[in-house]
Design an enzyme around this catalytic site. Sequence first.
Site, PDB file in Angstrom:
ATOM      1  N   ARG A   1       0.823  -1.236   0.000  1.00  0.00           N
ATOM      2  CA  ARG A   1       0.000   0.000   0.000  1.00  0.00           C
ATOM      3  C   ARG A   1       0.848   1.274   0.000  1.00  0.00           C
ATOM      4  O   ARG A   1       0.376   2.348   0.364  1.00  0.00           O
ATOM      5  CB  ARG A   1      -0.961   0.026   1.187  1.00  0.00           C
ATOM      6  CG  ARG A   1      -1.913  -1.148   1.204  1.00  0.00           C
ATOM      7  CD  ARG A   1      -3.128  -0.879   2.047  1.00  0.00           C
ATOM      8  NE  ARG A   1      -3.973  -2.049   2.074  1.00  0.00           N
ATOM      9  CZ  ARG A   1      -3.917  -2.986   3.027  1.00  0.00           C
ATOM     10  NH1 ARG A   1      -3.068  -2.868   4.020  1.00  0.00           N
ATOM     11  NH2 ARG A   1      -4.719  -4.016   2.979  1.00  0.00           N
TER      12      ARG A   1
ATOM     13  N   LYS B   1       6.676  22.716 -15.283  1.00  0.00           N
ATOM     14  CA  LYS B   1       5.868  21.589 -14.801  1.00  0.00           C
ATOM     15  C   LYS B   1       5.618  21.722 -13.304  1.00  0.00           C
ATOM     16  O   LYS B   1       4.525  21.428 -12.813  1.00  0.00           O
ATOM     17  CB  LYS B   1       6.535  20.257 -15.151  1.00  0.00           C
ATOM     18  CG  LYS B   1       5.645  19.083 -14.764  1.00  0.00           C
ATOM     19  CD  LYS B   1       5.798  17.845 -15.584  1.00  0.00           C
ATOM     20  CE  LYS B   1       4.763  16.808 -15.157  1.00  0.00           C
ATOM     21  NZ  LYS B   1       4.890  15.525 -15.808  1.00  0.00           N
TER      22      LYS B   1
ATOM     23  N   ASN C   1      -0.998  17.972 -21.371  1.00  0.00           N
ATOM     24  CA  ASN C   1      -1.307  16.933 -22.366  1.00  0.00           C
ATOM     25  C   ASN C   1      -1.484  17.509 -23.765  1.00  0.00           C
ATOM     26  O   ASN C   1      -2.099  16.861 -24.626  1.00  0.00           O
ATOM     27  CB  ASN C   1      -2.577  16.184 -21.961  1.00  0.00           C
ATOM     28  CG  ASN C   1      -2.320  15.281 -20.787  1.00  0.00           C
ATOM     29  OD1 ASN C   1      -1.281  14.629 -20.726  1.00  0.00           O
ATOM     30  ND2 ASN C   1      -3.225  15.265 -19.838  1.00  0.00           N
TER      31      ASN C   1
ATOM     32  N   HIS D   1       6.834   7.539 -27.836  1.00  0.00           N
ATOM     33  CA  HIS D   1       5.841   8.443 -27.242  1.00  0.00           C
ATOM     34  C   HIS D   1       6.098   9.896 -27.673  1.00  0.00           C
ATOM     35  O   HIS D   1       5.172  10.606 -28.091  1.00  0.00           O
ATOM     36  CB  HIS D   1       5.899   8.308 -25.711  1.00  0.00           C
ATOM     37  CG  HIS D   1       5.011   9.262 -24.989  1.00  0.00           C
ATOM     38  ND1 HIS D   1       3.634   9.159 -24.999  1.00  0.00           N
ATOM     39  CD2 HIS D   1       5.292  10.386 -24.255  1.00  0.00           C
ATOM     40  CE1 HIS D   1       3.115  10.145 -24.288  1.00  0.00           C
ATOM     41  NE2 HIS D   1       4.097  10.898 -23.828  1.00  0.00           N
TER      42      HIS D   1
HETATM   43  P1  NAD Z   1      11.569   4.706 -22.515  1.00  0.00           P
HETATM   44  O1  NAD Z   1      11.450   4.656 -21.066  1.00  0.00           O
HETATM   45  O2  NAD Z   1      11.025   3.573 -23.305  1.00  0.00           O
HETATM   46  O3  NAD Z   1      13.093   4.944 -22.895  1.00  0.00           O
HETATM   47  C1  NAD Z   1      13.441   5.030 -24.243  1.00  0.00           C
HETATM   48  C2  NAD Z   1      14.549   4.030 -24.608  1.00  0.00           C
HETATM   49  O4  NAD Z   1      15.799   4.559 -24.189  1.00  0.00           O
HETATM   50  C3  NAD Z   1      14.430   2.672 -23.946  1.00  0.00           C
HETATM   51  O5  NAD Z   1      14.858   1.688 -24.847  1.00  0.00           O
HETATM   52  C4  NAD Z   1      15.385   2.784 -22.778  1.00  0.00           C
HETATM   53  O6  NAD Z   1      15.837   1.540 -22.331  1.00  0.00           O
HETATM   54  C5  NAD Z   1      16.488   3.589 -23.397  1.00  0.00           C
HETATM   55  N1  NAD Z   1      17.308   4.369 -22.485  1.00  0.00           N
HETATM   56  C6  NAD Z   1      16.922   5.005 -21.367  1.00  0.00           C
HETATM   57  N2  NAD Z   1      17.926   5.738 -20.881  1.00  0.00           N
HETATM   58  C7  NAD Z   1      18.972   5.542 -21.691  1.00  0.00           C
HETATM   59  C8  NAD Z   1      20.292   6.047 -21.726  1.00  0.00           C
HETATM   60  N3  NAD Z   1      20.714   6.957 -20.847  1.00  0.00           N
HETATM   61  N4  NAD Z   1      21.131   5.617 -22.683  1.00  0.00           N
HETATM   62  C9  NAD Z   1      20.690   4.735 -23.631  1.00  0.00           C
HETATM   63  N5  NAD Z   1      19.444   4.247 -23.680  1.00  0.00           N
HETATM   64  C10 NAD Z   1      18.591   4.658 -22.717  1.00  0.00           C
HETATM   65  O7  NAD Z   1      10.854   6.023 -23.112  1.00  0.00           O
HETATM   66  P2  NAD Z   1      10.762   7.521 -22.597  1.00  0.00           P
HETATM   67  O8  NAD Z   1      10.655   8.314 -23.834  1.00  0.00           O
HETATM   68  O9  NAD Z   1      11.802   7.853 -21.625  1.00  0.00           O
HETATM   69  O10 NAD Z   1       9.371   7.548 -21.818  1.00  0.00           O
HETATM   70  C11 NAD Z   1       8.163   7.318 -22.481  1.00  0.00           C
HETATM   71  C12 NAD Z   1       7.153   6.868 -21.465  1.00  0.00           C
HETATM   72  O11 NAD Z   1       6.946   7.899 -20.510  1.00  0.00           O
HETATM   73  C13 NAD Z   1       5.796   6.563 -22.053  1.00  0.00           C
HETATM   74  O12 NAD Z   1       5.321   5.358 -21.530  1.00  0.00           O
HETATM   75  C14 NAD Z   1       4.921   7.707 -21.593  1.00  0.00           C
HETATM   76  O13 NAD Z   1       3.574   7.358 -21.445  1.00  0.00           O
HETATM   77  C15 NAD Z   1       5.552   8.061 -20.296  1.00  0.00           C
HETATM   78  N6  NAD Z   1       5.314   9.443 -19.873  1.00  0.00           N
HETATM   79  C16 NAD Z   1       4.873   9.642 -18.616  1.00  0.00           C
HETATM   80  C17 NAD Z   1       4.674  10.926 -18.146  1.00  0.00           C
HETATM   81  C18 NAD Z   1       4.265  11.150 -16.719  1.00  0.00           C
HETATM   82  O14 NAD Z   1       3.928  12.283 -16.370  1.00  0.00           O
HETATM   83  N7  NAD Z   1       4.290  10.147 -15.881  1.00  0.00           N
HETATM   84  C19 NAD Z   1       4.946  12.020 -18.986  1.00  0.00           C
HETATM   85  C20 NAD Z   1       5.409  11.781 -20.271  1.00  0.00           C
HETATM   86  C21 NAD Z   1       5.605  10.479 -20.704  1.00  0.00           C
HETATM   87  N1  GLY Z   2       2.784  14.549 -18.731  1.00  0.00           N
HETATM   88  C1  GLY Z   2       1.524  15.079 -18.303  1.00  0.00           C
HETATM   89  C2  GLY Z   2       1.425  15.306 -16.846  1.00  0.00           C
HETATM   90  O1  GLY Z   2       2.334  15.034 -16.096  1.00  0.00           O
HETATM   91  O2  GLY Z   2       0.407  15.746 -16.384  1.00  0.00           O
END
Ligand code: NAD
Ligand code: GLY
Length: 366
Positions: free
Chosen positions: A127, A233, A251, A271
Site C-alpha cells: 500500500r 511543470k 497533455n 511516445h
Molecule cells: P523509454 O522509457 O522507453 O526509454 C526510451 C529508450 O531509451 C528505452 O529503450 C530505454 O531503455 C532507453 N534508455 C533510457 N535511458 C537511456 C540512456 N541513458 N542511454 C541509452 N538508452 C537509454 O521512453 P521515454 O521516452 O523515456 O518515456 C516514455 C514513457 O513515458 C511513455 O510510456 C509515456 O507514457 C511516459 N510518460 C509519462 C509521463 C508522466 O507524467 N508520468 C509524462 C510523459 C511520458
Molecule cells: N505529462 C503530463 C502530466 O504530467 O500531467
Amino acid sequence: MSASLAAAADTVRIALGERSYDIRIGAGLLDDMASYEGLPAAAAAVVSNTTVAPLYGQRLLDVLRRRHRRVELIELPDGEDHKDWPTLNLIFDRLLAAAADRKTTLYALGGGVIGDMTGFAAACYMRGVPFVQVPTTLLAQVDSSVGGKTAINHPLGKNMIGAFYQPLRVIADLDTLATLPDRELKAGIAEIIKYGPIADAQFLGWLETSLDALLRRDESALRHAVRRSCEIKAQVVGADERESGLRAILNFGHTFGHAIEAGLGYGQWLHGEAVGCGMVMATQLSVHLGRLDAADAKRIVGLIERAGLPTRGPDLGTDRYLELMRVDKKAEDGDIRFVVLDGLGQASVTAAPDAAVREVLAACVG
Ligand code: NAD
Ligand code: GLY
C-alpha cells in the site's frame, strides 16, 4: 568533491505540502553521495531494464550500497510494449521473494517506462513504499519523472491503469544523456517544445535559437531546457496535482498522440514522436477553431519539423482516430476534449466539433 557537485546542481522544488520534493539537475549526480542525502537509508531496490542497467546500474548500486544495508537490482525487459501487468508483476515477485519490507525505497533508473512502472509499483507494494526517480532519458528528465503520474498501459488505452504517487526526489544526471540514441533525444525534445506553446512564449523563442545546440547535446543548452521544463511543470503540478483542471494543459498534443501510439500498437512510434505529431494536429485544430494565428502555428510546426519529429500522422482512418481518442482521460460523457492554444504561451481544454477534428486529421495524416 561530492558536496561541490551537488552544490553545482540546479534544484527545482515541487511544492506539494508534505509531499514536496526537489528535482536535482546537473552533471555527475549519479555517483555523487550528496545527491542522496536525506533519503531513507533502510533497504533499497533499483528497478531498471536490460538496456539501462548495464550502462548505469552498477554505478547506482555502488553508491546506494554505501548508504543502504541491502540493495536489490530488478531488471525488466525494455520497451513500451512491456509497460503492462505481467511486467509490473515481476517487480512484486522480486520484492516479495526478497521479503522486502515497507521501508524499502524503490529507485527508478531509466526512462519514462521504468519511471511510470516503478512509481506505480511503489504506490501499490504494501500500500505504498517510498520511491526516487533517476531519469536517464531526456523525456523522463523534462516530464515523466516529475509530478507523480504513474501508470501502465491497457490494450484499449494508454496509461489507463495507474495512480498519483509522488517520488521523494528526482535526480536528473545530464551525463546519462550521452548514451541516449538520437531518436530518443528528439522524442525528449518534443516534450520540451510542448512547454513553450502552452506556458512560455519566451521559452519557445529560446528553443528556436537553441534547438541546434540541444540536438548536438550541448550541456548548458540541455541544462537550461531541463531546468525550464521542470520549472514550468512544477508550477502547473503545484497548482493542480491531480489534474482537476489546469494540469490537463500538459497533455497538449497527447490526445492525438495517444491515438497514434495505441492505433499503431505501443512501441511502433516513440511516445515523444507521437506527441510531436499530435502537437502539430492540436496546433492546426487551434487555428481551425479561431484561437491561434496561422503565423504562430507556423512557428510551432517549424520547430517540431526542425527537431526531426514526424509532422504527419499514420493513416489509421479518421473513424479509428476518433474511436481511439474517445478512450482518453480528458473525455467527458463520450466527448473528446482537446488541449488547444489561445495564442502562444496560453492553453485551455475544450471539446471540438467532430467535423473540425475530421478536417484537421484529413490535412495532417498520410
Ligand atoms: P523509454 O522509457 O522507453 O526509454 C526510451 C529508450 O531509451 C528505452 O529503450 C530505454 O531503455 C532507453 N534508455 C533510457 N535511458 C537511456 C540512456 N541513458 N542511454 C541509452 N538508452 C537509454 O521512453 P521515454 O521516452 O523515456 O518515456 C516514455 C514513457 O513515458 C511513455 O510510456 C509515456 O507514457 C511516459 N510518460 C509519462 C509521463 C508522466 O507524467 N508520468 C509524462 C510523459 C511520458
Ligand atoms: N505529462 C503530463 C502530466 O504530467 O500531467
